[in-house]
Design a protein around this motif. Structure first.
Motif, PDB file in Angstrom:
ATOM      1  N   LEU A 243       0.822  -1.487   0.261  1.00 54.16           N
ATOM      2  CA  LEU A 243       0.156   0.626   0.097  1.00 54.16           C
ATOM      3  C   LEU A 243       0.856   1.310   0.166  1.00 54.16           C
ATOM      4  O   LEU A 243       0.984   2.156  -0.570  1.00 54.16           O
ATOM      5  CB  LEU A 243      -0.774   0.405   1.001  1.00 54.16           C
ATOM      6  N   VAL A 244       2.180   1.442   0.497  1.00 53.13           N
ATOM      7  CA  VAL A 244       2.757   2.518   1.122  1.00 53.13           C
ATOM      8  C   VAL A 244       3.684   2.682  -0.326  1.00 53.13           C
ATOM      9  O   VAL A 244       3.285   4.023  -0.418  1.00 53.13           O
ATOM     10  CB  VAL A 244       4.120   1.874   1.356  1.00 53.13           C
ATOM     11  N   ARG A 245       3.292   1.220  -1.299  1.00 54.44           N
ATOM     12  CA  ARG A 245       4.751   1.671  -3.162  1.00 54.44           C
ATOM     13  C   ARG A 245       3.205   2.247  -3.529  1.00 54.44           C
ATOM     14  O   ARG A 245       3.736   2.762  -4.267  1.00 54.44           O
ATOM     15  CB  ARG A 245       4.569  -0.031  -3.305  1.00 54.44           C
ATOM     16  N   GLN A 246       2.274   1.299  -3.545  1.00 54.78           N
ATOM     17  CA  GLN A 246       0.833   2.472  -3.986  1.00 54.78           C
ATOM     18  C   GLN A 246       0.924   3.551  -4.047  1.00 54.78           C
ATOM     19  O   GLN A 246       0.771   4.645  -4.983  1.00 54.78           O
ATOM     20  CB  GLN A 246      -0.310   1.318  -4.410  1.00 54.78           C
ATOM     21  N   SER A 247       0.932   3.971  -2.700  1.00 55.61           N
ATOM     22  CA  SER A 247       0.262   5.515  -2.463  1.00 55.61           C
ATOM     23  C   SER A 247       1.693   6.792  -2.842  1.00 55.61           C
ATOM     24  O   SER A 247       0.826   7.549  -3.062  1.00 55.61           O
ATOM     25  CB  SER A 247       0.563   5.228  -0.646  1.00 55.61           C
ATOM     26  N   CYS A 248       3.201   6.277  -2.773  1.00 51.95           N
ATOM     27  CA  CYS A 248       4.066   6.813  -3.616  1.00 51.95           C
ATOM     28  C   CYS A 248       3.949   6.758  -5.105  1.00 51.95           C
ATOM     29  O   CYS A 248       3.727   7.640  -5.112  1.00 51.95           O
ATOM     30  CB  CYS A 248       4.908   5.831  -3.588  1.00 51.95           C
ATOM     31  N   ILE A 249       3.324   5.463  -5.613  1.00 57.24           N
ATOM     32  CA  ILE A 249       3.148   6.194  -7.152  1.00 57.24           C
ATOM     33  C   ILE A 249       2.144   7.015  -7.706  1.00 57.24           C
ATOM     34  O   ILE A 249       2.562   7.824  -8.392  1.00 57.24           O
ATOM     35  CB  ILE A 249       2.368   4.568  -7.602  1.00 57.24           C
ATOM     36  N   HIS A 250       1.127   7.018  -6.487  1.00 57.34           N
ATOM     37  CA  HIS A 250      -0.357   7.982  -6.461  1.00 57.34           C
ATOM     38  C   HIS A 250       0.156   9.841  -6.724  1.00 57.34           C
ATOM     39  O   HIS A 250      -0.384  10.362  -7.472  1.00 57.34           O
ATOM     40  CB  HIS A 250      -1.451   7.726  -6.091  1.00 57.34           C
ATOM     41  N   GLU A 251       1.208   9.948  -5.246  1.00 56.09           N
ATOM     42  CA  GLU A 251       1.237  10.888  -4.979  1.00 56.09           C
ATOM     43  C   GLU A 251       2.516  11.283  -6.606  1.00 56.09           C
ATOM     44  O   GLU A 251       2.320  12.511  -6.957  1.00 56.09           O
ATOM     45  CB  GLU A 251       0.925  10.920  -3.682  1.00 56.09           C
ATOM     46  N   GLU A 252       3.598  11.197  -6.293  1.00 55.35           N
ATOM     47  CA  GLU A 252       4.826  10.877  -7.576  1.00 55.35           C
ATOM     48  C   GLU A 252       4.498  11.415  -8.362  1.00 55.35           C
ATOM     49  O   GLU A 252       4.779  12.809  -8.929  1.00 55.35           O
ATOM     50  CB  GLU A 252       6.186  10.133  -6.924  1.00 55.35           C
ATOM     51  N   MET A 253       3.495  10.423  -9.378  1.00 54.50           N
ATOM     52  CA  MET A 253       2.590  11.135 -10.488  1.00 54.50           C
ATOM     53  C   MET A 253       1.699  11.637 -10.932  1.00 54.50           C
ATOM     54  O   MET A 253       2.386  12.693 -11.512  1.00 54.50           O
ATOM     55  CB  MET A 253       2.310   9.433 -11.082  1.00 54.50           C
ATOM     56  N   ALA A 254       0.972  12.063  -9.416  1.00 61.25           N
ATOM     57  CA  ALA A 254       0.105  13.018  -9.533  1.00 61.25           C
ATOM     58  C   ALA A 254       0.770  14.571  -9.417  1.00 61.25           C
ATOM     59  O   ALA A 254       0.678  15.522 -10.379  1.00 61.25           O
ATOM     60  CB  ALA A 254      -1.009  13.292  -8.833  1.00 61.25           C
ATOM     61  N   GLN A 255       2.420  15.137  -8.923  1.00 60.86           N
ATOM     62  CA  GLN A 255       2.763  15.716  -8.174  1.00 60.86           C
ATOM     63  C   GLN A 255       3.011  16.373  -9.644  1.00 60.86           C
ATOM     64  O   GLN A 255       4.279  17.362  -9.782  1.00 60.86           O
ATOM     65  CB  GLN A 255       3.422  15.609  -7.043  1.00 60.86           C
TER      66      GLN A 255
END
Length: 321
Positions: A243-255
C-alpha cells in the motif's frame, strides 16, 4: 516515525529541478532542455539479485510504518466520502496552495520547507511518456505488478486531465524508477544519461536518500519555456510494502504533473501530510482537472489565476457563481 516530515517523500519540482542541472548557483532561472538521446539508446540490462541485509532491514522498517498507520485508521483508499465534505471555495483555495507553492526547496537541504512566495502555474504542454525502470533488486513478479499499476494509473490521469499520458518502453520523458537500497549505482548511471549536467551532490541525494524520504519526484522545465515541464523523474523505493508503494506511485506521478505542494486544509487528499489517504481522492481528481483546464495559462501567477480558478471550481462542483 520521522520527526516533522511527511509520510511520503518530498516532491521536488521546479525549484529543485533548477539545482539538479547545476544552474541555480549561476543565477539561471530555468533549467536547460535535456539533451536529445539517440533513439537506439536503451536502459542497461538489469540482472536480478538478492537484496542485501540493509535492504531487508529497510523493508521491515517500512512494513512496521505501514502497519502503524493502518492501525491508526490512516492510509484510506476510499477516495473520501460523507465525512470529508468540501466546497467549491475549498477546492479553489486548495488548488492555489498546492499548484503555486513548492513543498520543499533544495537551498538549505532537501528537507527544508519552502515558506517563500508563490510561483507560477507549471505543467506539461506536450505528451507525457511514462517509462518505468526497475533496479536489479526488484523481483520479476513484483515488476509486473508495479508496471501494470503505473500503466493503469497513467491512463487514469490521462482521462482526468484530458492530457496525453501513455506508457512507453523507451524514449520516455517521465521516468518512474522503482529501485531498492542496493540499486544506487544503476540509478545514478541512468540519471547521468537523462540529465548530463547533474552534479555529484544531486547524484548523491538520489543514491543515498534518507530513510525519512519514502519517494520523490523532480520535474524539469525547458530553458525557453520555464513553466512547461519537459522531463520528470520519480523514485519509488522497492522496499515499500504494497500500500505504501502504491501510495508513492499515486502521489509522485500526480505531483509530477504540476501539483508540487501539500496543504493541511486539503481533505480528502493525498496532497496532505496527515497520511489519512493513501490513494488519489475525488478532490485530487478535481485539482488535476483544474490544473489542465485551458482557461488557466502556463506562467500565470496565483493572483492572476485566482478568479479563473474560482470559476472552474464552481463549474466542477456544480455550484452557481
Amino acid at each position: 516515525m520521522r520527526a516533522n516530515l511527511p509520510f511520503r517523500a518530498a516532491a521536488l519540482t521546479l525549484a529543485a529541478a533548477l539545482a539538479l542541472v547545476g544552474c541555480e548557483e549561476m543565477g539561471v532561472k530555468t533549467s536547460p532542455t535535456p539533451q536529445a538521446r539517440p533513439a537506439s539508446l536503451r536502459p542497461p540490462a538489469v540482472v536480478p539479485v538478492e537484496p542485501s541485509a540493509a535492504s531487508r532491514d529497510l523493508a521491515r522498517y517500512y512494513t512496521r510504518v505501514q502497519n502503524d498507520l493502518l492501525t491508526r485508521g490512516l492510509l484510506r483508499t476510499d477516495g473520501g466520502g460523507p465525512d470529508t465534505p468540501f466546497s467549491a471555495d475549498d477546492l479553489a483555495r486548495n488548488f492555489e496552495t498546492i499548484a503555486f507553492y513548492d513543498e520543499y526547496t533544495t537551498g538549505s537541504g532537501v528537507s527544508a520547507r519552502n515558506n517563500g512566495g508563490s510561483g507560477r502555474l507549471s505543467r506539461w504542454n506536450g505528451p507525457v511518456r511514462v517509462q518505468t525502470e526497475f533496479g536489479a533488486s526488484v523481483p520479476q513478479e513484483r515488476r509486473a505488478i508495479d508496471a501494470a499499476r503505473i500503466d493503469a494509473y497513467g491512463k487514469r490521469l490521462a482521462a482526468i486531465t484530458d492530457h496525453p499520458i501513455t506508457s512507453v518502453a523507451r524514449n520516455g520523458n517521465f521516468h518512474v524508477f522503482v529501485v531498492g537500497e542496493d540499486d544506487s549505482a544503476f540509478l545514478q548511471e541512468r540519471l547521468v544519461q537523462l540529465i548530463p549536467s547533474i552534479s555529484p551532490t544531486e547524484l548523491d541525494l538520489f543514491g543515498n536518500l534518507p530513510r525519512s524520504f519514502y519517494c520523490l519526484v523532480v520535474a524539469v522545465s525547458g530553458s525557453r519555456t520555464p513553466y512547461q515541464y519537459t522531463r520528470a523523474i520519480a523514485l519509488i523505493r522497492a522496499e515499500h510494502p504494497d500500500l505504501v508503494r502504491q501510495s508513492c506511485i499515486h502521489e509522485e506521478m500526480a505531483q509530477g504533473l504540476g501539483l508540487p505542494n501539500d496543504s493541511p486544509s486539503a481533505r480528502p487528499s493525498i496532497f496532505n501530510d496527515d497520511d489519512e489517504f493513501a490513494l488519489l481522492t475525488n478532490q485530487d481528481e478535481l485539482l488535476l482537472k483544474m490544473l489542465y483546464d485551458p482557461r488557466l495559462k502556463l506562467g500565470m501567477t496565483a493572483d492572476e489565476a485566482r478568479p479563473v480558478a474560482r470559476i472552474i471550481a464552481r463549474d466542477l462542483m456544480g455550484q452557481p457563481l
